[in-house]
Design a protein around this motif. Structure first.
Motif, PDB file in Angstrom:
ATOM      1  N   LEU A  27      87.242 169.815   6.564  1.00  0.00           N
ATOM      2  CA  LEU A  27      86.530 168.937   7.486  1.00  0.00           C
ATOM      3  C   LEU A  27      85.704 169.738   8.481  1.00  0.00           C
ATOM      4  N   GLN A  28      84.610 169.134   8.919  1.00  0.00           N
ATOM      5  CA  GLN A  28      83.755 169.745   9.938  1.00  0.00           C
ATOM      6  C   GLN A  28      83.512 168.751  11.069  1.00  0.00           C
ATOM      7  N   LEU A  29      83.637 169.236  12.301  1.00  0.00           N
ATOM      8  CA  LEU A  29      83.355 168.421  13.477  1.00  0.00           C
ATOM      9  C   LEU A  29      82.315 169.144  14.320  1.00  0.00           C
ATOM     10  N   ASP A  30      81.217 168.458  14.641  1.00  0.00           N
ATOM     11  CA  ASP A  30      80.173 169.019  15.488  1.00  0.00           C
ATOM     12  C   ASP A  30      80.560 168.793  16.943  1.00  0.00           C
ATOM     13  N   THR A  31      80.981 169.851  17.628  1.00  0.00           N
ATOM     14  CA  THR A  31      81.435 169.708  19.019  1.00  0.00           C
ATOM     15  C   THR A  31      80.309 169.854  20.022  1.00  0.00           C
ATOM     16  N   SER A  32      79.058 170.059  19.546  1.00  0.00           N
ATOM     17  CA  SER A  32      77.924 170.067  20.476  1.00  0.00           C
ATOM     18  C   SER A  32      77.669 168.651  20.985  1.00  0.00           C
ATOM     19  N   VAL A  33      78.114 167.659  20.201  1.00  0.00           N
ATOM     20  CA  VAL A  33      78.092 166.266  20.614  1.00  0.00           C
ATOM     21  C   VAL A  33      79.480 165.949  21.156  1.00  0.00           C
ATOM     22  N   TRP A  34      79.543 165.201  22.286  1.00  0.00           N
ATOM     23  CA  TRP A  34      80.849 164.948  22.903  1.00  0.00           C
ATOM     24  C   TRP A  34      81.798 164.307  21.906  1.00  0.00           C
ATOM     25  N   ALA A  35      83.034 164.785  21.902  1.00  0.00           N
ATOM     26  CA  ALA A  35      84.081 164.205  21.061  1.00  0.00           C
ATOM     27  C   ALA A  35      85.399 164.310  21.807  1.00  0.00           C
ATOM     28  N   GLY A  36      86.178 163.236  21.780  1.00  0.00           N
ATOM     29  CA  GLY A  36      87.486 163.255  22.416  1.00  0.00           C
ATOM     30  C   GLY A  36      88.378 164.306  21.777  1.00  0.00           C
ATOM     31  N   HIS A  37      89.241 164.915  22.577  1.00  0.00           N
ATOM     32  CA  HIS A  37      90.193 165.928  22.095  1.00  0.00           C
ATOM     33  C   HIS A  37      89.479 167.176  21.555  1.00  0.00           C
ATOM     34  N   THR A  42      88.527 178.273  -0.647  1.00  0.00           N
ATOM     35  CA  THR A  42      89.821 178.847  -0.299  1.00  0.00           C
ATOM     36  C   THR A  42      89.961 178.809   1.230  1.00  0.00           C
ATOM     37  N   MET A  43      91.142 179.110   1.740  1.00  0.00           N
ATOM     38  CA  MET A  43      91.314 179.178   3.190  1.00  0.00           C
ATOM     39  C   MET A  43      90.483 180.317   3.786  1.00  0.00           C
ATOM     40  N   GLU A  44      90.240 181.372   3.019  1.00  0.00           N
ATOM     41  CA  GLU A  44      89.364 182.444   3.509  1.00  0.00           C
ATOM     42  C   GLU A  44      87.945 181.929   3.683  1.00  0.00           C
ATOM     43  N   ASP A  45      87.499 181.091   2.739  1.00  0.00           N
ATOM     44  CA  ASP A  45      86.178 180.470   2.880  1.00  0.00           C
ATOM     45  C   ASP A  45      86.111 179.626   4.148  1.00  0.00           C
ATOM     46  N   VAL A  46      87.191 178.877   4.410  1.00  0.00           N
ATOM     47  CA  VAL A  46      87.242 178.023   5.597  1.00  0.00           C
ATOM     48  C   VAL A  46      87.078 178.873   6.859  1.00  0.00           C
ATOM     49  N   LYS A  47      87.808 179.978   6.946  1.00  0.00           N
ATOM     50  CA  LYS A  47      87.737 180.846   8.125  1.00  0.00           C
ATOM     51  C   LYS A  47      86.350 181.455   8.285  1.00  0.00           C
ATOM     52  N   GLN A  48      85.750 181.893   7.179  1.00  0.00           N
ATOM     53  CA  GLN A  48      84.423 182.505   7.244  1.00  0.00           C
ATOM     54  C   GLN A  48      83.365 181.499   7.676  1.00  0.00           C
ATOM     55  N   LYS A  49      83.400 180.301   7.090  1.00  0.00           N
ATOM     56  CA  LYS A  49      82.422 179.265   7.441  1.00  0.00           C
ATOM     57  C   LYS A  49      82.591 178.835   8.891  1.00  0.00           C
ATOM     58  N   ASP A  50      83.833 178.747   9.347  1.00  0.00           N
ATOM     59  CA  ASP A  50      84.091 178.323  10.714  1.00  0.00           C
ATOM     60  C   ASP A  50      83.523 179.322  11.721  1.00  0.00           C
ATOM     61  N   ALA A  51      83.509 180.594  11.366  1.00  0.00           N
ATOM     62  CA  ALA A  51      83.046 181.637  12.284  1.00  0.00           C
ATOM     63  C   ALA A  51      81.526 181.671  12.421  1.00  0.00           C
ATOM     64  N   GLU A  52      80.805 180.938  11.601  1.00  0.00           N
ATOM     65  CA  GLU A  52      79.335 181.023  11.581  1.00  0.00           C
ATOM     66  C   GLU A  52      78.673 180.310  12.752  1.00  0.00           C
ATOM     67  N   ASN A  53      79.287 179.247  13.263  1.00  0.00           N
ATOM     68  CA  ASN A  53      78.644 178.464  14.312  1.00  0.00           C
ATOM     69  C   ASN A  53      79.717 177.977  15.291  1.00  0.00           C
ATOM     70  N   PRO A  54      79.645 178.420  16.554  1.00  0.00           N
ATOM     71  CA  PRO A  54      80.698 178.041  17.518  1.00  0.00           C
ATOM     72  C   PRO A  54      80.753 176.534  17.798  1.00  0.00           C
ATOM     73  N   ASP A  55      79.671 175.815  17.525  1.00  0.00           N
ATOM     74  CA  ASP A  55      79.664 174.369  17.779  1.00  0.00           C
ATOM     75  C   ASP A  55      80.307 173.564  16.649  1.00  0.00           C
ATOM     76  N   LEU A  56      80.450 174.186  15.481  1.00  0.00           N
ATOM     77  CA  LEU A  56      80.993 173.469  14.325  1.00  0.00           C
ATOM     78  C   LEU A  56      82.425 173.917  14.066  1.00  0.00           C
ATOM     79  N   VAL A  57      83.375 173.028  14.301  1.00  0.00           N
ATOM     80  CA  VAL A  57      84.781 173.307  14.000  1.00  0.00           C
ATOM     81  C   VAL A  57      85.024 172.957  12.542  1.00  0.00           C
ATOM     82  N   ILE A  58      85.461 173.941  11.778  1.00  0.00           N
ATOM     83  CA  ILE A  58      85.763 173.726  10.361  1.00  0.00           C
ATOM     84  C   ILE A  58      87.223 174.090  10.138  1.00  0.00           C
TER      85      ILE A  58
END
Length: 289
Positions: A214-224, A190-206
């Motif tokens: 989708l998940q993006l690891d921002t600890s590795v350089w990424a454009g935008h 659910t969208m609540e799951d998305v928000k909860q999972k996203d809050a677990e790790n500041p480097d992982l944008v969910i």
């Protein structure tokens, strides 16, 4: 770019900022807007998406909309127009038809950054704009009463790239089982799951993009990366359609539920195209319930 000290700043819009909806989506609120003409410049479209810019050209004219804005709004524009620099020019306002008696008004117009152009001329070469972009320009020009001849003989005649048919639009594909053509069955969130999972790790944008989580690891350089950090835990399709990318074909949705399938598909295709250099960096985690 330095912010001028004037309390009143005049900004000459020749691209999407001629359009009231584009201004609203970027929280720009001019206190006064009127049609105007810039002499000895021509309208060009450059870079991969065919973005509008002014270029010096003796004897030519660009018509657009002169907006009276604040210094804070100019700073906001500078952040949006990252490939441009401001140039101070004289423009001539009018109502209905141009008059030879009109006094010049000093204003800022955006041109492609000459230093960046010199470093990478291929990046800034002229390129036809998207149909969606031209619809925004024409709609805005008509709203503000820009010279009808300019609209019909210049804006209406620009060669553009037509909108893609739905069959040609890109979408995220489910990963396949190893050595098989069968798709992996992903969990549903659910969208609540998305928000909860996203809050677990500041480097992982969910975040969600339509039905894809989708998940993006921002600890590795990424454009935008910075702009995507502002969308954590959201339904990105609505953020794009409601705040970033206006399409006159669909209007501005009040919520994600307000978007039809064609609008959702168009946004997903735009995202994959625009963030194309990051396509391999996204991990498809789940499907949205």
């Amino acid at each position: 770019m330095d912010v001028p000290a004037e309390d009143v700043i005049e900004y000459f819009a020749i691209g999407s900022m001629m359009n009231k909806t584009s201004l609203t989506m970027r929280d720009l609120k001019p206190t006064k807007s009127r049609p105007a003409c810039l002499k000895d410049f021509e309208l060009i479209f450059g870079m991969n998406y065919g973005m509008a810019a002014a270029r010096r050209s003796p004897g030519q004219k660009i018509h657009g909309v002169l907006h009276r804005i604040t210094g804070e709004e100019l700073v906001k524009l500078d952040k949006i127009e990252t490939w441009y620099v401001r140039e101070k020019v004289n423009v001539f306002t009018y109502e209905g038809e141009m008059s030879n008696d009109t006094q010049a008004t000093q204003a800022y117009v955006y041109i492609f950054n000459p230093e960046l152009v010199a470093k990478d001329p291929e990046l800034f070469k002229e390129h036809p704009p998207q149909e969606r972009y031209m619809d925004i320009l024409k709609e805005g020009a008509k709203e503000y009463g820009v010279d009808k001849d300019y609209v019909s003989k210049t804006l209406e005649t620009v060669q553009f790239l037509p909108r893609k048919p739905k069959s040609a639009m890109k979408t995220f594909k489910l990963p396949l089982k190893e050595g098989s053509d069968e798709a992996i069955v992903l969990p549903t969130w659910t969208m609540e799951d998305v928000k909860q999972k996203d809050a677990e790790n500041p480097d992982l944008v969910i975040l969600a993009l339509n039905q894809h989580i989708l998940q993006l690891d921002t600890s590795v350089w990424a454009g935008h990366r910075d702009i995507l950090q502002t969308c954590r835990g959201t339904q990105l399709a609505y953020v794009i359609a409601g705040k970033w990318i206006y399409d006159p074909n669909f209007g501005v949705p009040a919520s994600y539920e307000d978007m039809d399938q064609d609008h959702c598909a168009s946004v997903e295709d735009w995202f994959i195209d625009f963030f194309g250099d990051m396509e391999e960096k996204w991990l498809l985690l789940a499907q949205l319930k």
